[in-house]
Design a protein around this motif. Structure first.
Motif, PDB file in Angstrom:
ATOM      1  N   ILE A   1       0.814  -0.998  -0.034  1.00 15.66           N
ATOM      2  CA  ILE A   1      -0.185   0.002  -0.075  1.00 15.66           C
ATOM      3  C   ILE A   1       0.910   1.350  -0.197  1.00 15.66           C
ATOM      4  O   ILE A   1       1.977   1.322   0.594  1.00 15.66           O
ATOM      5  N   GLY A   2       0.372   2.560  -0.930  1.00 14.91           N
ATOM      6  CA  GLY A   2       1.268   3.632  -0.699  1.00 14.91           C
ATOM      7  C   GLY A   2       0.846   4.525   0.693  1.00 14.91           C
ATOM      8  O   GLY A   2      -0.302   4.138   1.401  1.00 14.91           O
TER       9      GLY A   2
ATOM     10  N   GLY B   1       3.519  11.330  -0.619  1.00 10.51           N
ATOM     11  CA  GLY B   1       2.445  11.688  -1.608  1.00 10.51           C
ATOM     12  C   GLY B   1       1.941  10.837  -2.644  1.00 10.51           C
ATOM     13  O   GLY B   1       1.833   9.796  -2.342  1.00 10.51           O
ATOM     14  N   GLY B   2       1.129  11.403  -3.435  1.00 11.80           N
ATOM     15  CA  GLY B   2       0.627  10.867  -4.658  1.00 11.80           C
ATOM     16  C   GLY B   2       1.426  10.509  -5.730  1.00 11.80           C
ATOM     17  O   GLY B   2       1.490  11.330  -6.659  1.00 11.80           O
ATOM     18  N   GLY B   3       1.784   9.313  -5.763  1.00 14.95           N
ATOM     19  CA  GLY B   3       2.897   9.069  -6.944  1.00 14.95           C
ATOM     20  C   GLY B   3       2.319   8.920  -8.315  1.00 14.95           C
ATOM     21  O   GLY B   3       2.897   9.183  -9.265  1.00 14.95           O
TER      22      GLY B   3
ATOM     23  N   LEU C   1       0.770  21.226  -4.160  1.00 14.00           N
ATOM     24  CA  LEU C   1      -0.631  21.443  -3.273  1.00 14.00           C
ATOM     25  C   LEU C   1      -1.768  20.418  -3.923  1.00 14.00           C
ATOM     26  O   LEU C   1      -2.141  19.881  -2.777  1.00 14.00           O
ATOM     27  N   LEU C   2      -1.964  20.425  -4.895  1.00 15.27           N
ATOM     28  CA  LEU C   2      -3.065  19.666  -5.534  1.00 15.27           C
ATOM     29  C   LEU C   2      -2.949  18.312  -5.720  1.00 15.27           C
ATOM     30  O   LEU C   2      -3.616  17.339  -5.623  1.00 15.27           O
ATOM     31  N   PHE C   3      -1.893  17.838  -6.169  1.00 11.88           N
ATOM     32  CA  PHE C   3      -1.508  16.393  -6.679  1.00 11.88           C
ATOM     33  C   PHE C   3      -0.292  15.551  -5.686  1.00 11.88           C
ATOM     34  O   PHE C   3      -0.775  14.503  -5.409  1.00 11.88           O
ATOM     35  N   GLY C   4       0.951  16.407  -5.661  1.00 15.12           N
ATOM     36  CA  GLY C   4       1.894  15.673  -4.998  1.00 15.12           C
ATOM     37  C   GLY C   4       1.449  15.284  -3.500  1.00 15.12           C
ATOM     38  O   GLY C   4       1.638  14.366  -2.881  1.00 15.12           O
TER      39      GLY C   4
END
Lengths: 581, 581
Positions: free
Chosen positions: B451-452, B482-484, B500-503
């Motif tokens: 899991i991330g 963060g969101g890889g 801010l929005l994705f990482g």
């Protein structure tokens, strides 16, 4: 015009509509399908973006901001279960009448119900729990005014008489990147103003009610959960002229108001546990504002005297009468109601009914004070009492559900410190409380959250928003290792299954949570430490958890002892009254 | 007959119905309104009770149990937002076709929509996301058979051809205590058996399909997410007789099956990134089982060759065709389909088409193996590869959504170790993954969750169930802060708003979470430590987190390098083929 340009202009027009209609804050959770809306919102100079990874926490965080700022707050997430995670906060916003603007990204029509990834049925996702739902058209050139107007309309639906959440679903086709240069928010769109007045009362009805009041001395004003700043002064004047006591729920904002006056009764919960008081305080007229108060003895009292005329005033034109007690529903703005009726009166009325209420209120408060003074153990009720004593001026207390809000009802007495009291009393959930309080703390600072261990655990994730957005919050964690409220219910006498199903001890050391979220943690062992810890918060920012470890059984007995003492004092008072003292 | 007796007999009959229809496990969250059902379920000797404080986690925990046990699992919560917290798991169960029996307690009719506490609109609460909804009558004497039959019917609706969740809402009036002595489950109720057959295929259709297969050599069998134990053998025989390769998604259960054979192709994701391969491997017939596979290159490949006949076999009579590729929908049990068609064939067919697939599969796997061998850095792909190497026989891997399931697709190759692969691919949410895996671990042990960090954070609360119920789970936490997955999307090239929005880095030290939930934590720094850590789990019970810290940018580049190398090798193969080698 190509796809990317159409996407940009259409969605930029929508975002401009949000801004024009008064939205300032948007809470975003990360995702792919929501990319164009997220980027345009982040790019807009008039909007503040708050990132919140967990959509369940995000929903409650936005709820707290909307409650504290008294403005609609928008939420944005991607398609799929992300949107389903908003559901608990949507339900609470519906019942507590808070304007949330839910924006969900969706797959385009050709990918619905055919097994496409992350595509769920988002049409009417929240059922009847929103004021308004619309599934927008796919972004298209020439539809900018439609997109703009839909935003303005959505805010209007959320902030009408019966405020609440609205849900806008956005089907979006790839590619998802908008164009951010030049600044995409142009002045090309035609503005749209919507003006909606307040609900008023007709002259005939007002006269009828005023005459009724003039004929009845033993009247009672009851104010439940309601947060309208202009109301305190209006109700205060109304009560003085009618001579009626104000039974003020902690969430009425009348206990911690600088305009609060001697007309307020705040210990009715303790008083109405006494049978003589219930009988002798029979009201001949009840005028009720806001939602039903927290207090169970008060509810039983109202049920007992259900034959009395009972006027329910509701500026949101809802139907808040779970016991079917109302004899008249007045769908009128509460302050307008008070001012309209007031005009029929010329001077303040003194009533014996109010004097008795005032005496009993004094007795209950004195008994509570002396009982708690002698209490050295860590006691859940005393937490509220001590907090009220040492809390700084202009603070906000956010009460968790289940036990804390009930203890606030009993132990937070009227003060001139200007303390704001908040809670989630729409659906009374123990979920999302941490996030709601952190959202409220964006606009109300300092803020003190009083919460039990199960509720704190349920929304532990909510703390991340405080960490990432540098929001300060003080949390008084009342840890009795499980569900304390069940000790007050009949199942507590069961010889089996009780701890498994109701006690539910979780045995968690929350100091590690503070290490994880970068907060400060202390566990106090006596009242001196408690006062010091609260006083210390005044100078520091960040997350502070002050843990008070209590015992479920001892807490139950302590509450019962105190109620017994108050009952005895009240009996003594009535005895003296009968004897002519 | 008094209220308490009627309450007990009616609800005991309902609980007996659950038991008779095959329910063994009930996940309960604490609450007051649900008291009589909770107590009767705890008292029933044939049911196992799992307490789970957070209803969101509880929902996913039950989902995991139902998936792993292949039996319906019941959930019980109190009224209000508690029920709304189940929504994400209900949505996932709907799309992944898992039988959950949602039992929600509700206020009685007179307390609905009148501002009563914790009373929300629970009628059709989950909209179209459940197979069946019913609002039961208030408990009443003489209605025991109705209550019993409703339970049996609910299980039937949840476990029919198109399995999924059902929702039963229970209005309950106070007092809420049932009578537990004598044992309340009597034999008075008439049993009710429901027998539902499987979907079959007509002889004419079977003959038609068989003849089509006999005429076409370049056929492809595609197996997506499907978990039917009897299927592996049936598809294996079907593939040998038709000579078609089996493109096996990681969730097809064909990669880690002891009956898996050389017909399985598991590196199609890497192969189909090569343009020559896509062109030269054109299929003239596609037969697809289960849901759409995870692989994006495979989807693009199928879209490119959309003119080819494409048979979709679905034993749940759903409609799993997001790309509108199907030319024939066969609503037939998958194993019955294979056996019926098989009867038209007498011996195994060898095809050149399969040989090429097999060669390319070999090339891709060799290249991946040698690429990873030389890789010393902590790399997300290599985590799966190493795990596959050292994982004990008869283990289960639960893959998180977003990156882990994609890496499992690329890096988990066919093995004879008998490894079960699981994931939540109904709605592909990153929510509830921890709880689902812990629920699955009740029935599948040892279990390894990959899991991330964002997904782990989202359901951190889920760990409490493992602590309180003594469930062992091994968690391989891939922490790239963060969101890889967004690094692979176009927005990663934006010069602003990206982090801010994705990482969305959250910067959390999860070792504290392990201290809180009483688990063991280690952070590995090289592959030797990783192998040792996995091997060490074999002997220990409890919660184990093995954290692998990776870098989002390095991970992106590493994946791209490897795909380039594979592409070069494939080009070389086709070059040699053209030159007659």
């Amino acid at each position: 015009m190509n796809h990317q340009e159409a996407l940009t202009e259409y969605l930029a027009a929508f975002v401009s509509g949000l801004v024009q209609a008064g939205v300032k804050d948007v809470v975003i959770s990360p995702g792919s399908r929501s990319t164009p809306l997220a980027l345009l919102i982040a790019e807009n100079r008039d909007l503040n973006v708050y990132m919140n990874i967990d959509e369940r926490s995000a929903g409650f965080f936005a709820l707290g901001m909307a409650k504290a700022s008294q403005r609609p707050v928008a939420l944005l997430c991607t398609s799929g279960t992300a949107a389903a995670n908003y559901f608990p906060a949507v339900v609470e916003a519906n019942l507590s009448r808070v304007p949330l603007i839910i924006l969900t990204a969706d797959r385009p029509h050709e990918l619905r119900d055919v097994g496409a990834p992350q595509a769920i049925d988002q049409i009417h996702l929240y059922g009847n729990h929103v004021r308004w739902f619309t599934d927008l058209a796919l972004p298209e050139f020439g539809q900018e005014q439609y997109a703009f107007n839909t935003a303005v309309r959505a805010i209007k639906e959320a902030t009408g008489h019966l405020q609440g959440p609205v849900h806008l679903n956005f089907p979006l086709r790839e590619p998802l990147l908008p164009i951010l240069e030049p600044y995409p928010f142009t002045e090309k769109i035609k503005e749209l103003k919507i003006s909606q007045g307040n609900l008023t009362i007709s002259n005939e009805t007002a006269r009828e009610i005023a005459e009724q009041i003039q004929q009845i001395e033993n009247g009672l004003i009851i104010v439940g959960d309601i947060d309208k700043p202009e109301l305190a002064e209006a109700i205060h004047q109304f009560a003085q002229l009618t001579g009626y006591p104000i039974v003020a729920d902690p969430l009425s904002q009348l206990r911690g108001s600088t305009t609060a006056d001697s007309q307020v009764i705040d210990s009715y919960d303790a008083i109405l546990k006494n049978e003589q008081a219930v009988n002798l305080l029979r009201p001949d007229l009840i005028i009720r504002f806001g939602s039903m108060p927290v207090s169970k003895p008060l509810t039983l009292f109202l049920k007992k005297w259900r034959q009395s005329p009972h006027i329910i005033v509701d500026g949101g034109s809802g139907w808040r009468d779970p016991q079917n007690l109302g004899t008249m529903m007045v769908q009128c703005d509460e302050a307008i109601f008070c001012h309209t009726i007031k005009a029929f009166f010329t001077e303040a009325r003194q009533t014996q009914y109010f004097s008795i209420w005032k005496d009993l209120n004094h007795i209950a408060k004195e008994t509570i004070a002396s009982y708690l003074k002698s209490m050295n153990d860590l006691d859940e009720g005393k937490v509220i009492y001590e907090l009220a004593k040492v809390i700084p001026e202009n603070s906000t207390i956010f009460a968790g559900n289940s036990m804390p809000i009930r203890d606030v009802d009993t132990f937070f007495h009227q003060t001139r410190k200007n303390i704001h009291l908040m809670a989630n009393r729409g659906a009374n959930g123990i979920d999302g409380v941490v996030s709601t309080a952190i959202g409220a703390a964006v606009y109300r600072n300092p803020l003190y959250l009083v919460i039990g261990d199960l509720s704190f655990f349920h929304d532990l994730n909510g703390l991340l928003a405080a960490k990432l957005n540098d929001i300060s919050i003080n949390i008084i964690l009342i840890n009795n290792d499980g569900g304390g409220i069940f000790s007050f219910l009949p199942q507590s006498k069961l010889d089996r299954h009780y701890e498994l199903l109701f006690g539910t001890p979780i045995g968690i050391d929350f100091s590690y949570a503070m290490k994880m979220y970068g907060g400060e943690y202390c566990k106090i062992t006596n009242w001196g430490e408690f006062d010091q810890a609260i006083e210390a918060t005044a100078e520091k920012s960040g997350i502070h958890v002050i843990e008070v470890q209590t015992n479920r059984q001892a807490n139950l007995e302590s509450h019962r002892n105190m109620w017994r003492l108050i009952g005895e004092e009240i009996d003594r008072y009535f005895e003296a009254m009968k004897n002519g003292h």
